[in-house]
Design a protein around this motif. Sequence first.
Motif, PDB file in Angstrom:
ATOM      1  N   PRO A  60      -9.188   3.015   0.662  1.00 41.12           N
ATOM      2  CA  PRO A  60      -7.999   2.161   0.638  1.00 41.12           C
ATOM      3  C   PRO A  60      -7.994   1.293  -0.613  1.00 41.12           C
ATOM      4  O   PRO A  60      -9.035   0.780  -1.031  1.00 41.12           O
ATOM      5  CB  PRO A  60      -8.140   1.298   1.899  1.00 41.12           C
ATOM      6  N   ALA A 116      -6.125  -1.992  -2.107  1.00 43.52           N
ATOM      7  CA  ALA A 116      -5.208  -3.112  -1.859  1.00 43.52           C
ATOM      8  C   ALA A 116      -4.906  -3.778  -3.197  1.00 43.52           C
ATOM      9  O   ALA A 116      -4.272  -3.168  -4.054  1.00 43.52           O
ATOM     10  CB  ALA A 116      -5.819  -4.053  -0.838  1.00 43.52           C
ATOM     11  N   GLY A 117      -5.392  -4.989  -3.420  1.00 46.22           N
ATOM     12  CA  GLY A 117      -5.095  -5.678  -4.685  1.00 46.22           C
ATOM     13  C   GLY A 117      -5.936  -5.195  -5.859  1.00 46.22           C
ATOM     14  O   GLY A 117      -5.723  -5.607  -6.995  1.00 46.22           O
ATOM     15  N   ALA A 118      -6.907  -4.359  -5.576  1.00 45.90           N
ATOM     16  CA  ALA A 118      -7.727  -3.692  -6.606  1.00 45.90           C
ATOM     17  C   ALA A 118      -8.652  -4.636  -7.373  1.00 45.90           C
ATOM     18  O   ALA A 118      -9.270  -4.231  -8.352  1.00 45.90           O
ATOM     19  CB  ALA A 118      -6.853  -2.916  -7.592  1.00 45.90           C
ATOM     20  N   THR A 119      -8.770  -5.872  -6.941  1.00 41.55           N
ATOM     21  CA  THR A 119      -9.579  -6.809  -7.729  1.00 41.55           C
ATOM     22  C   THR A 119     -11.075  -6.554  -7.587  1.00 41.55           C
ATOM     23  O   THR A 119     -11.854  -6.946  -8.451  1.00 41.55           O
ATOM     24  CB  THR A 119      -9.292  -8.280  -7.365  1.00 41.55           C
ATOM     25  N   ASP A 120     -11.473  -5.909  -6.532  1.00 45.11           N
ATOM     26  CA  ASP A 120     -12.855  -5.434  -6.469  1.00 45.11           C
ATOM     27  C   ASP A 120     -12.950  -4.012  -6.995  1.00 45.11           C
ATOM     28  O   ASP A 120     -13.804  -3.694  -7.813  1.00 45.11           O
ATOM     29  CB  ASP A 120     -13.376  -5.466  -5.022  1.00 45.11           C
ATOM     30  N   LEU A 121     -12.058  -3.176  -6.527  1.00 43.63           N
ATOM     31  CA  LEU A 121     -12.172  -1.760  -6.886  1.00 43.63           C
ATOM     32  C   LEU A 121     -12.028  -1.527  -8.382  1.00 43.63           C
ATOM     33  O   LEU A 121     -12.741  -0.717  -8.960  1.00 43.63           O
ATOM     34  CB  LEU A 121     -11.111  -0.952  -6.138  1.00 43.63           C
ATOM     35  N   TYR A 155      -4.460 -14.337  -1.711  1.00 45.35           N
ATOM     36  CA  TYR A 155      -4.952 -15.722  -1.723  1.00 45.35           C
ATOM     37  C   TYR A 155      -3.802 -16.684  -1.993  1.00 45.35           C
ATOM     38  O   TYR A 155      -3.712 -17.748  -1.385  1.00 45.35           O
ATOM     39  CB  TYR A 155      -6.051 -15.886  -2.775  1.00 45.35           C
ATOM     40  N   THR A 202      -6.695  -9.759  -1.822  1.00 49.62           N
ATOM     41  CA  THR A 202      -6.191  -9.902  -0.456  1.00 49.62           C
ATOM     42  C   THR A 202      -7.305 -10.302   0.505  1.00 49.62           C
ATOM     43  O   THR A 202      -8.487 -10.054   0.252  1.00 49.62           O
ATOM     44  CB  THR A 202      -5.576  -8.578   0.043  1.00 49.62           C
ATOM     45  N   ASN A 223     -11.129  -8.778   0.885  1.00 47.52           N
ATOM     46  CA  ASN A 223     -12.335  -9.611   0.896  1.00 47.52           C
ATOM     47  C   ASN A 223     -13.202  -9.260   2.098  1.00 47.52           C
ATOM     48  O   ASN A 223     -14.421  -9.114   1.977  1.00 47.52           O
ATOM     49  CB  ASN A 223     -11.932 -11.093   0.924  1.00 47.52           C
ATOM     50  N   ASP A 278     -15.873 -15.336  -0.217  1.00 46.35           N
ATOM     51  CA  ASP A 278     -15.668 -16.752   0.088  1.00 46.35           C
ATOM     52  C   ASP A 278     -14.902 -17.018   1.381  1.00 46.35           C
ATOM     53  O   ASP A 278     -15.030 -18.093   1.960  1.00 46.35           O
ATOM     54  CB  ASP A 278     -14.938 -17.439  -1.076  1.00 46.35           C
ATOM     55  N   LYS A 328     -18.053 -24.572  -1.595  1.00 47.31           N
ATOM     56  CA  LYS A 328     -18.518 -23.407  -2.348  1.00 47.31           C
ATOM     57  C   LYS A 328     -19.371 -23.888  -3.512  1.00 47.31           C
ATOM     58  O   LYS A 328     -19.000 -24.834  -4.201  1.00 47.31           O
ATOM     59  CB  LYS A 328     -17.295 -22.647  -2.873  1.00 47.31           C
TER      60      LYS A 328
HETATM   61  C1  LIG Z   1     -12.508 -12.240 -11.745  1.00 49.41           C
HETATM   62  C2  LIG Z   1     -12.749 -12.114 -10.268  1.00 49.41           C
HETATM   63  C3  LIG Z   1     -13.063 -13.230  -9.549  1.00 49.41           C
HETATM   64  C4  LIG Z   1     -13.302 -13.139  -8.198  1.00 49.41           C
HETATM   65  N1  LIG Z   1     -13.616 -14.264  -7.539  1.00 49.41           N
HETATM   66  C5  LIG Z   1     -13.905 -14.195  -6.227  1.00 49.41           C
HETATM   67  C6  LIG Z   1     -14.271 -15.350  -5.510  1.00 49.41           C
HETATM   68  O1  LIG Z   1     -14.316 -16.443  -6.073  1.00 49.41           O
HETATM   69  N2  LIG Z   1     -14.562 -15.243  -4.213  1.00 49.41           N
HETATM   70  C7  LIG Z   1     -14.509 -14.044  -3.571  1.00 49.41           C
HETATM   71  O2  LIG Z   1     -14.781 -14.001  -2.391  1.00 49.41           O
HETATM   72  N3  LIG Z   1     -14.147 -12.930  -4.203  1.00 49.41           N
HETATM   73  C8  LIG Z   1     -13.852 -12.968  -5.512  1.00 49.41           C
HETATM   74  N4  LIG Z   1     -13.507 -11.831  -6.191  1.00 49.41           N
HETATM   75  C9  LIG Z   1     -13.505 -10.554  -5.466  1.00 49.41           C
HETATM   76  C10 LIG Z   1     -12.137 -10.075  -4.932  1.00 49.41           C
HETATM   77  O3  LIG Z   1     -11.089 -10.696  -5.597  1.00 49.41           O
HETATM   78  C11 LIG Z   1     -11.969 -10.306  -3.459  1.00 49.41           C
HETATM   79  O4  LIG Z   1     -12.993  -9.716  -2.726  1.00 49.41           O
HETATM   80  C12 LIG Z   1     -10.607  -9.780  -2.959  1.00 49.41           C
HETATM   81  O5  LIG Z   1     -10.320 -10.394  -1.778  1.00 49.41           O
HETATM   82  C13 LIG Z   1     -10.557  -8.284  -2.760  1.00 49.41           C
HETATM   83  O6  LIG Z   1      -9.267  -7.927  -2.314  1.00 49.41           O
HETATM   84  P1  LIG Z   1      -8.421  -6.754  -2.963  1.00 49.41           P
HETATM   85  O7  LIG Z   1      -7.183  -6.652  -2.222  1.00 49.41           O
HETATM   86  O8  LIG Z   1      -8.314  -6.950  -4.385  1.00 49.41           O
HETATM   87  O9  LIG Z   1      -9.405  -5.553  -2.642  1.00 49.41           O
HETATM   88  P2  LIG Z   1      -9.554  -4.115  -3.277  1.00 49.41           P
HETATM   89  O10 LIG Z   1     -10.273  -4.188  -4.552  1.00 49.41           O
HETATM   90  O11 LIG Z   1      -8.273  -3.398  -3.267  1.00 49.41           O
HETATM   91  O12 LIG Z   1     -10.494  -3.485  -2.185  1.00 49.41           O
HETATM   92  C14 LIG Z   1     -11.773  -3.989  -1.928  1.00 49.41           C
HETATM   93  C15 LIG Z   1     -12.465  -3.140  -0.875  1.00 49.41           C
HETATM   94  O13 LIG Z   1     -11.839  -3.304   0.362  1.00 49.41           O
HETATM   95  C16 LIG Z   1     -11.292  -2.095   0.862  1.00 49.41           C
HETATM   96  N5  LIG Z   1     -10.034  -2.459   1.494  1.00 49.41           N
HETATM   97  C17 LIG Z   1      -9.069  -3.242   0.968  1.00 49.41           C
HETATM   98  N6  LIG Z   1      -8.117  -3.468   1.872  1.00 49.41           N
HETATM   99  C18 LIG Z   1      -8.468  -2.807   2.994  1.00 49.41           C
HETATM  100  C19 LIG Z   1      -7.885  -2.671   4.278  1.00 49.41           C
HETATM  101  N7  LIG Z   1      -6.737  -3.280   4.582  1.00 49.41           N
HETATM  102  N8  LIG Z   1      -8.518  -1.926   5.183  1.00 49.41           N
HETATM  103  C20 LIG Z   1      -9.701  -1.335   4.894  1.00 49.41           C
HETATM  104  N9  LIG Z   1     -10.300  -1.445   3.713  1.00 49.41           N
HETATM  105  C21 LIG Z   1      -9.681  -2.161   2.758  1.00 49.41           C
HETATM  106  C22 LIG Z   1     -11.207  -1.208  -0.338  1.00 49.41           C
HETATM  107  O14 LIG Z   1     -11.291   0.140   0.002  1.00 49.41           O
HETATM  108  C23 LIG Z   1     -12.380  -1.661  -1.152  1.00 49.41           C
HETATM  109  O15 LIG Z   1     -13.543  -1.077  -0.689  1.00 49.41           O
HETATM  110  C24 LIG Z   1     -13.225 -11.894  -7.539  1.00 49.41           C
HETATM  111  C25 LIG Z   1     -12.892 -10.762  -8.276  1.00 49.41           C
HETATM  112  C26 LIG Z   1     -12.644 -10.863  -9.634  1.00 49.41           C
HETATM  113  C27 LIG Z   1     -12.269  -9.654 -10.393  1.00 49.41           C
END
Ligand SMILES: Cc1cc2nc3c(=O)[nH]c(=O)nc-3n(C[C@H](O)[C@H](O)[C@H](O)COP(=O)(O)OP(=O)(O)OC[C@H]3O[C@@H](n4cnc5c(N)ncnc54)[C@H](O)[C@@H]3O)c2cc1C
Lengths: 709, 141, 277
Positions: free
Chosen positions: C31, C33-38, C79, C112, C116, C125, C184
């Motif tokens: 999946p 979502a916002g791709a910030t981890d992927l 967020y 998202t 997270n 967090d 934090k």
């Molecule tokens: C510069 C930077 C700073 C950051 N700072 C922080 C911080 O301060 N604190 C913190 O906690 N995190 C931080 N992050 C990490 C990230 O932003 C968070 O974990 C964010 O919430 C991930 O959400 P996403 O939608 O971008 O996930 P994605 O990257 O799209 O997905 C992350 C993972 O979750 C899975 N996934 C996503 N949505 C679903 C769903 N609905 N059902 C099942 N699986 C799913 C994906 O398959 C993937 O494995 C940071 C990242 C970056 C790049």
Amino acid sequence: MREIRSMLNAVGQSVPRKDGIGKATGQARYADDLRFPGMLHGRTIRSTIPCGRLAAVRLGFDPAGFTVVDHRDIPGRNVVTLIADDQPCLVEREIRHVAEPVLLLAHENREALLGASVALEEEPAEPVFDPERSPTAFKTILIEKGDLAAGFAEADHVVEGTYCTGHQEHVYIEPQAVIAVPEDGGMTVYGSIQCPFYAHRALAVILGDAVARVRVIQTETGGGFGGKEEYPSGIAAHAALLALKSDRPVKLIYDRVEDMLATTKRHPAIVRHRTGLTRDGRLVAMDIEVILDGGAYQTLSAVVLSRGSIHAAGPYRCDNIRIAARAMFTNTPPNGAFRGFGAPQTQFGVEVHMERIAEALGLDPVRLRERNLLRPGDTTATGQRVGQDCAALEVLRTAVRRSGFRRKRKAYAGTGRGIGLAMYWHGSGFTGSGELKLASRATIELTATGVRVLTSSTELGQGTRTMHAQIVADALGVPYEQVEVAMPDTGLVPDSGPTVASRTCMVVGRILQRAAEEIRAKLGDATPAEYFRRHGPLAVTGQYEQPEWIRWDEIDYRGDAYAAYAWGCDVVEVELDRDTWEVRPVRVTVVNEIGKAIHPALARGQVEGGTVQGLGYALLERVVMRNGAMANAQLTNYIIPTTLDTPKLDVVLLEHPYDGGPFGAKGLGELPIDGPAPAVVNAIRQLGIDVRGIPAVPEAIREAACASP
Amino acid sequence: MRFTLNAREVELNVAPLARLLDVLREDCGLTGTKEGCGEGECGACTVLVDGEAVCACLVPVAQVEGAEVVTIEGLGDDHPLQRAFMDEVGAQCGICTPGMILTAITLGPRPSLAKIRRGLAGNLCRCTGYEAIYRAIHRAS
Amino acid sequence: MRTAVSRLELLQPRSLQHALRMLRDEGPLTPLAGATDLYVAVNFGTLDSTRFLNLWGLEPLRRITLCGDTLRIGALATYTSLIRSRLVRQRLPILARAALEVGGVQIQNRGTLGGNVANASPAGDTLPVLAVAEAVVVLRSVDRERRVPFAEFYTGYRQTVRRPDELIVGLEIPPVEGRQWFRKVGTRAAQAISKVVIAAVRGSSPRIALGSVAPTVIRLSQVEHALGAGAGMDEAVHRLDQDIQPIDDLRSTADYRRDVAGNLLQRFWAETGGLSS
Ligand SMILES: Cc1cc2nc3c(=O)[nH]c(=O)nc-3n(C[C@H](O)[C@H](O)[C@H](O)COP(=O)(O)OP(=O)(O)OC[C@H]3O[C@@H](n4cnc5c(N)ncnc54)[C@H](O)[C@@H]3O)c2cc1C
Ligand code: FES
Ligand code: FES
């Protein structure tokens, strides 16, 4: 005409930056923004061990469509020429550090390039990581003044201490980037390059006779801070070798991880002090040992050590000094130029030590410094008599008054706040007779609309173009708008020396000022455009002239180390959270004496930017080395200050003109990085925590707090 | 796929998981959006998607389908923030500037210093120490 | 950029049901979502997956609503939307607080809550907040919806009970009684990965959760129990020491994390004292 023009005054005004519009609109072209027909992308395959031998290289891909270069493809000498020709362009057999370039690949498709796998067979040997245990010194320096033993004999107190500083990564926001283009029977290299003539010389050696003509053109550069001083020479050579073999343009861009892993950093340092003082706090003996970790190749370590040791006793007068300094080999990526060039490390040592002296002797830290600061006519460790422009005392007093230091120091006692100060100085230009050897040149030519300035001084953001144009405008008596500044292109501009050592304004600016005066004399009553119309082209090339009084003994390190010094004092207020050991700088007062602010807003920008970089160095920026490699080579894990980490900054610029500089200007670019780290640590000391190293990350502060009584 | 880029409709044939950053720079020829890290840390790649600042290095292009994307080129050359960045020397090396300006646009009118600092925390600048950037934003508002 | 993105495949569902069918019939899919981890992993070339399922367009998953007494937050809530949501600020202000401290604005606009939670980093967090709020993770597959108590969602380092054919569709948060507290610790004031992160509630019985001190986010049940029963701080810190297993890593040390966790526990207790029921 002439009257009106001579009233125009660009110097001292914050005129619009020459490059402002391009940068604010996104039109400015950085290396990665350029594309050439038929361009390939390049990639560097690197060693993975810190020490050993390369036994074999195995290509795990079909080479069709690829250009592959190894050391055997080097037509000239396999060396990135600099001070010592010890660093190979590509590894032949011996591996001295992780991420050493071994093999180069190019392909027109980046994904194919990325997908190509190469296996290196490496035979590890025992590495050296501790500079104190290293058997090899790149350079040793001994500075001696007076009679140390006699000084200690006179002392009522002796205070000792060891101070350590870590690596610092430049984190220019634009990573390293170069493009080599085979053109007109020669090779043109475009790139994010701080010193085009360094790259030019390196390319000539590596390419040898294979290439008739080498040309290096600086593209808009997204920050350098020293990190693009010598390092791009090797990258330029890599791109050129690929371009030579493929006969296609080749773009070589590092991503952030590669950039942090492979490129140079600030030298880590260990500084030991043993200091003799009289009862009333007069310095009578300073015995100083400086050890720099040079990494695996010399690069500029010898010169960094030189500046570091000359600044090691701080801006203080003392009759008996010994400074013994050495730069050591270790199996880590070579350390290199970084804003401040050795001086931040040694001045951290001396200023934290001064604070400890004040504490040990029960003296007021301001009083202790006042007593010992250099005044006009005093001599430095190398025996240089400082000039009338010496502003150390005024800088200190201004900073103390302006920041409310004494009042706050009392008020903060016993609270979670601390306030600390640090004095510093910074020599402008190359050390000793370095400028004489460089013999820099700079040209001004008339154009149909005004004049054009031709130098190899690069714009890295610090405002070179703007500041040079201001100097020329006023020296010539023409409006600032009529002065164009050419992009540094080794095919067009004379060698004005490297853009380093806070010399671009004071030294190159001065050459331009003189050239402009010469042109002005020739123009008579005509404007440059009128003259050009009537008489055709006119160009004047000025050359560096060393002030007559400069005497420097390179062997004994005696004499006039720098033509001028700029002076600084920082007062830093910090807040400590005793639950998390986090220290936040809340307010910083910076007083810098710089001779003359040619462009006050640019000058202020240098001070603000340098100060924040110094705060990062003090509190946040930690390079984690594991087995000789940076383990935290990402911006997520190597952290630099954000907007929320920067305190309120109060900047004061003082001007004591130096008559050898243009309009009185001295060097400024590096000065502000010298002060923040010791001032921060001295503020932490007021909280009762004995920190003697940086970065003072919370983990380190906690350890120091647990160890402090 | 289609989206609006600087108020113009574009239709592109690109890999759906290509980074928006690469599509802008390579397929659309808009090189004002910069790459400083590729990990969401530096903000040099900031663009606006439907009015909100995002890091183009972390956005798969498929996710801007139908959206409105604005890059620095979309501001032309006479935006009040651009002028203020010039007047206050908010740009030194300039590599962070396009991203800074785009994030600054989302701060709304007359932002307080505290709001500016929080808002710009995802845009790293290694040159200015940020002070001149605050001055520029104050001047523009 | 170290991943050959042109070789990656993206499936574009039209609805949640469609997405769930794709997960079942065309999996394995990752999946997105916002791709910030992927996309950090894509940039670093460290991602194994090659086939992705785009969730970003699934608007219904962005909603934040109140259902009876339960706060429901869709998995795709960013967020920024948590920070802006009046419901979140009223009912679970520490979630808005945690969101405000994530990354910078650009990350807040894209990251998202579901991401997270799913990403399962021990440093996430929002996770300690969800732990003390005793949230329920709502998982859905084509033919089933499961509600997993937060305490049972993580099974080990980066391991969850989510099955490959399930999506997190949202989080359900029952009313939280008592004073909420969040801190934090990341050294840098923004854009920081937590070295220690703590969320706590001072209600009739205290709830405390910590991140970055064990393979998963943890509830300090021993400590809660002791404090609830009137034990002193020394006793509580002693129990905390037994509950956590911090490690040395690139960002910090086990000693530091242990010390700070204990200090923050005390600070929580001191700052919320006198106001609890
Ligand atoms: C510069 C930077 C700073 C950051 N700072 C922080 C911080 O301060 N604190 C913190 O906690 N995190 C931080 N992050 C990490 C990230 O932003 C968070 O974990 C964010 O919430 C991930 O959400 P996403 O939608 O971008 O996930 P994605 O990257 O799209 O997905 C992350 C993972 O979750 C899975 N996934 C996503 N949505 C679903 C769903 N609905 N059902 C099942 N699986 C799913 C994906 O398959 C993937 O494995 C940071 C990242 C970056 C790049
Ligand atoms: S390049 Fe996107 S945040 Fe740095
Ligand atoms: S101006 Fe250089 S990074 Fe901001």
